[in-house]
Design an enzyme around this catalytic site. Structure first.
Site, mmCIF file in Angstrom:
data_model
loop_
_atom_site.group_PDB
_atom_site.id
_atom_site.type_symbol
_atom_site.label_atom_id
_atom_site.label_comp_id
_atom_site.label_asym_id
_atom_site.label_seq_id
_atom_site.Cartn_x
_atom_site.Cartn_y
_atom_site.Cartn_z
ATOM 1 N N SER A 7 44.213 -31.960 -53.266
ATOM 2 C CA SER A 7 44.325 -33.213 -54.012
ATOM 3 C C SER A 7 45.725 -33.779 -53.803
ATOM 4 C CB SER A 7 44.029 -32.988 -55.497
ATOM 5 O OG SER A 7 44.766 -31.904 -56.003
ATOM 6 N N GLU A 9 48.796 -36.537 -55.220
ATOM 7 C CA GLU A 9 49.297 -37.298 -56.373
ATOM 8 C C GLU A 9 50.167 -38.471 -55.918
ATOM 9 O OE1 GLU A 9 50.647 -34.979 -59.768
ATOM 10 O OE2 GLU A 9 52.408 -36.267 -59.907
ATOM 11 N N ASP A 101 56.943 -37.183 -70.618
ATOM 12 C CA ASP A 101 58.353 -36.989 -70.945
ATOM 13 C C ASP A 101 58.760 -38.074 -71.918
ATOM 14 O OD1 ASP A 101 59.152 -34.659 -69.680
ATOM 15 O OD2 ASP A 101 59.069 -35.664 -67.726
ATOM 16 N N PHE A 207 65.166 -34.341 -59.169
ATOM 17 C CA PHE A 207 63.875 -34.053 -59.828
ATOM 18 C C PHE A 207 63.903 -32.662 -60.453
ATOM 19 C CE2 PHE A 207 61.061 -36.773 -56.763
ATOM 20 C CZ PHE A 207 61.506 -37.915 -57.402
ATOM 21 N N HIS A 259 47.623 -29.005 -54.787
ATOM 22 C CA HIS A 259 47.838 -30.378 -55.250
ATOM 23 C C HIS A 259 49.206 -30.805 -54.719
ATOM 24 C CE1 HIS A 259 47.437 -33.740 -58.151
ATOM 25 N NE2 HIS A 259 48.718 -33.568 -58.421
HETATM 26 C C1 LIG Z 1 50.904 -31.750 -62.711
HETATM 27 C C2 LIG Z 1 51.888 -32.527 -63.537
HETATM 28 C C3 LIG Z 1 51.757 -33.903 -63.627
HETATM 29 C C4 LIG Z 1 52.673 -34.639 -64.395
HETATM 30 N N1 LIG Z 1 52.532 -36.011 -64.453
HETATM 31 C C5 LIG Z 1 53.389 -36.730 -65.208
HETATM 32 C C6 LIG Z 1 53.250 -38.150 -65.316
HETATM 33 O O1 LIG Z 1 52.338 -38.749 -64.725
HETATM 34 N N2 LIG Z 1 54.152 -38.817 -66.086
HETATM 35 C C7 LIG Z 1 55.151 -38.168 -66.782
HETATM 36 O O2 LIG Z 1 55.941 -38.838 -67.491
HETATM 37 N N3 LIG Z 1 55.296 -36.839 -66.717
HETATM 38 C C8 LIG Z 1 54.438 -36.110 -65.954
HETATM 39 N N4 LIG Z 1 54.580 -34.742 -65.881
HETATM 40 C C9 LIG Z 1 55.679 -34.103 -66.642
HETATM 41 C C10 LIG Z 1 55.220 -33.745 -68.092
HETATM 42 O O3 LIG Z 1 54.879 -34.923 -68.792
HETATM 43 C C11 LIG Z 1 56.400 -33.071 -68.761
HETATM 44 O O4 LIG Z 1 56.617 -31.810 -68.186
HETATM 45 C C12 LIG Z 1 56.332 -32.992 -70.279
HETATM 46 O O5 LIG Z 1 57.654 -32.677 -70.744
HETATM 47 C C13 LIG Z 1 55.390 -31.928 -70.813
HETATM 48 O O6 LIG Z 1 54.081 -32.297 -70.651
HETATM 49 P P1 LIG Z 1 52.905 -31.251 -70.995
HETATM 50 O O7 LIG Z 1 51.633 -31.978 -70.918
HETATM 51 O O8 LIG Z 1 53.068 -30.025 -70.211
HETATM 52 O O9 LIG Z 1 53.270 -30.955 -72.527
HETATM 53 P P2 LIG Z 1 52.804 -29.876 -73.581
HETATM 54 O O10 LIG Z 1 51.712 -29.022 -73.091
HETATM 55 O O11 LIG Z 1 52.582 -30.617 -74.862
HETATM 56 O O12 LIG Z 1 54.108 -28.949 -73.704
HETATM 57 C C14 LIG Z 1 55.399 -29.532 -73.879
HETATM 58 C C15 LIG Z 1 56.344 -28.502 -74.515
HETATM 59 O O13 LIG Z 1 55.960 -28.310 -75.882
HETATM 60 C C16 LIG Z 1 55.675 -26.943 -76.122
HETATM 61 N N5 LIG Z 1 54.522 -26.937 -77.045
HETATM 62 C C17 LIG Z 1 53.234 -27.208 -76.748
HETATM 63 N N6 LIG Z 1 52.473 -27.141 -77.851
HETATM 64 C C18 LIG Z 1 53.311 -26.828 -78.880
HETATM 65 C C19 LIG Z 1 53.141 -26.621 -80.272
HETATM 66 N N7 LIG Z 1 51.939 -26.709 -80.848
HETATM 67 N N8 LIG Z 1 54.251 -26.318 -81.018
HETATM 68 C C20 LIG Z 1 55.478 -26.205 -80.450
HETATM 69 N N9 LIG Z 1 55.694 -26.388 -79.137
HETATM 70 C C21 LIG Z 1 54.631 -26.701 -78.358
HETATM 71 C C22 LIG Z 1 55.367 -26.321 -74.786
HETATM 72 O O14 LIG Z 1 55.652 -24.925 -74.776
HETATM 73 C C23 LIG Z 1 56.320 -27.108 -73.894
HETATM 74 O O15 LIG Z 1 57.619 -26.588 -73.960
HETATM 75 C C24 LIG Z 1 53.715 -33.969 -65.107
HETATM 76 C C25 LIG Z 1 53.849 -32.580 -65.000
HETATM 77 C C26 LIG Z 1 52.945 -31.847 -64.226
HETATM 78 C C27 LIG Z 1 53.115 -30.362 -64.121
#
Ligand SMILES: Cc1cc2nc3c(=O)[nH]c(=O)nc-3n(C[C@H](O)[C@H](O)[C@H](O)COP(=O)(O)OP(=O)(O)OC[C@H]3O[C@@H](n4cnc5c(N)ncnc54)[C@H](O)[C@@H]3O)c2cc1C
Length: 287
Positions: A7, A9, A101, A207, A259
């Site tokens: 895939s 991105e 983020d 990055f 990916h």
């Molecule tokens: C494949 C991929 C694609 C991405 N695409 C984008 C994009 O399109 N745009 C963008 O802006 N960013 C993108 N990112 C970056 C991502 O948005 C950031 O890494 C963001 O900081 C975390 O997103 P997440 O969905 O992993 O968050 P989460 O899964 O919510 O985790 C974030 C943090 O919170 C902690 N956490 C989770 N749940 C809880 C809880 N219940 N209580 C306390 N702590 C908790 C986790 O341990 C982690 O440290 C991407 C990252 C990846 C790996």
């Protein structure tokens, strides 16, 4: 043996020049018949309209399934439902669900964590979307402890994620060790390594410091020296060797797919796919 799927991105292009370059890249990479192409959103959810337009453009112009990244940022639940309804209507049934983020000026979204958005989608749309989530073999930079990060990842799996894509990394061992942890915690969804081609040192270093990915010293020091000498050719050649080798190890270990973070450029990704024999894999097509 099932073939690993590929895939790609992209980020949503924002001006004529970027649209032209995206279109060329889209068409070249579409020839590899990836399982899907995904489209990111900007920090704070700032690219919602462009992400959607790019996703629809991919499906319409290539017939390949496209997956928008959607986030918890800058949306109320009505806005999220409106967007998801529009995606279903347009035949988009795959999502990459993220927290996102936080924008540099601060602020938060309608949900605090990606798991809440996964639960929201499962509650309102059942299994109508295939959901990928993010995971971090080197652990998320905000995570207090490795184990808590793993348990938070497990919450997303338990909430109904179908698969996960990793943050990029350059050490095979961190992926292998992460997969052992996942197995120990009873997680069995496919975890697809996210791979960043190496073509430029400063951008990669920027990055990596933002997302917490480690550039091993033996890689970083060489890239830095070549950049200072203006030797782009050596950066690309070495980057190709390093990333091809990493992907070979991953494929031998039986990863479900790869990916690629293309950064809207095709050359490095195409070369890697050819080196790995992934240019003849094929994948699912959009309906
Ligand atoms: C494949 C991929 C694609 C991405 N695409 C984008 C994009 O399109 N745009 C963008 O802006 N960013 C993108 N990112 C970056 C991502 O948005 C950031 O890494 C963001 O900081 C975390 O997103 P997440 O969905 O992993 O968050 P989460 O899964 O919510 O985790 C974030 C943090 O919170 C902690 N956490 C989770 N749940 C809880 C809880 N219940 N209580 C306390 N702590 C908790 C986790 O341990 C982690 O440290 C991407 C990252 C990846 C790996």
């Amino acid at each position: 043996m099932t073939h690993p799927q590929v895939s790609f991105e992209f980020f949503p292009p924002k001006n004529d020049e970027q649209i032209e370059s995206f279109t060329r890249t889209r068409d070249k990479l579409a020839e590899l018949k990836p399982a899907y192409m995904s489209v990111t959103f900007g920090a704070g959810g700032s690219t919602r309209a462009r992400t959607k337009a790019t996703v629809l453009n991919i499906q319409r112009e290539t017939g390949i399934s496209a997956a928008p990244h959607i986030s918890c940022m800058s949306e109320d639940t009505d806005g999220i439902r409106e967007l998801l309804d529009a995606y279903l209507e347009a035949g988009v049934d795959r999502l990459v669900v993220l927290r996102g983020d936080r924008p540099s000026g601060g602020g938060s979204g309608v949900f605090d964590y990606a798991v809440d958005l996964v639960r929201f989608i499962r509650e309102h749309y059942g299994r109508r979307f295939h959901i990928e989530v993010a995971c971090y073999p080197e652990f998320h930079p905000e995570a207090k402890k490795p184990e808590s990060d793993l348990l938070h990842f497990k919450e997303k799996v338990d909430a109904g994620a179908d698969g996960a894509i990793t943050q990029y990394f350059f050490n095979f061992e961190c992926y292998a060790s992460f997969m052992e942890d996942c197995a120990r915690l009873g997680m069995d969804i496919p975890v697809t390594p996210g791979i960043m081609p190496i073509t430029n040192y400063s951008r990669l270093a920027r990055f990596s410091s933002m997302c917490g990915a480690d550039i091993p010293k033996w890689i970083g020091k060489r890239l830095h020296a070549w950049e200072e000498a203006g030797d782009e050719r050596s950066i690309r050649a070495f980057g190709e060797d390093v990333v091809t080798g990493l992907c070979q190890q991953l494929l031998e270990a039986g990863v479900p797919g790869i990916h690629f973070y293309t950064l809207n450029r095709s050359a490095a990704t195409l070369t890697l796919c050819r080196n790995l024999g992934l240019d003849k894999v094929g994948g699912s097509q959009a309906a």
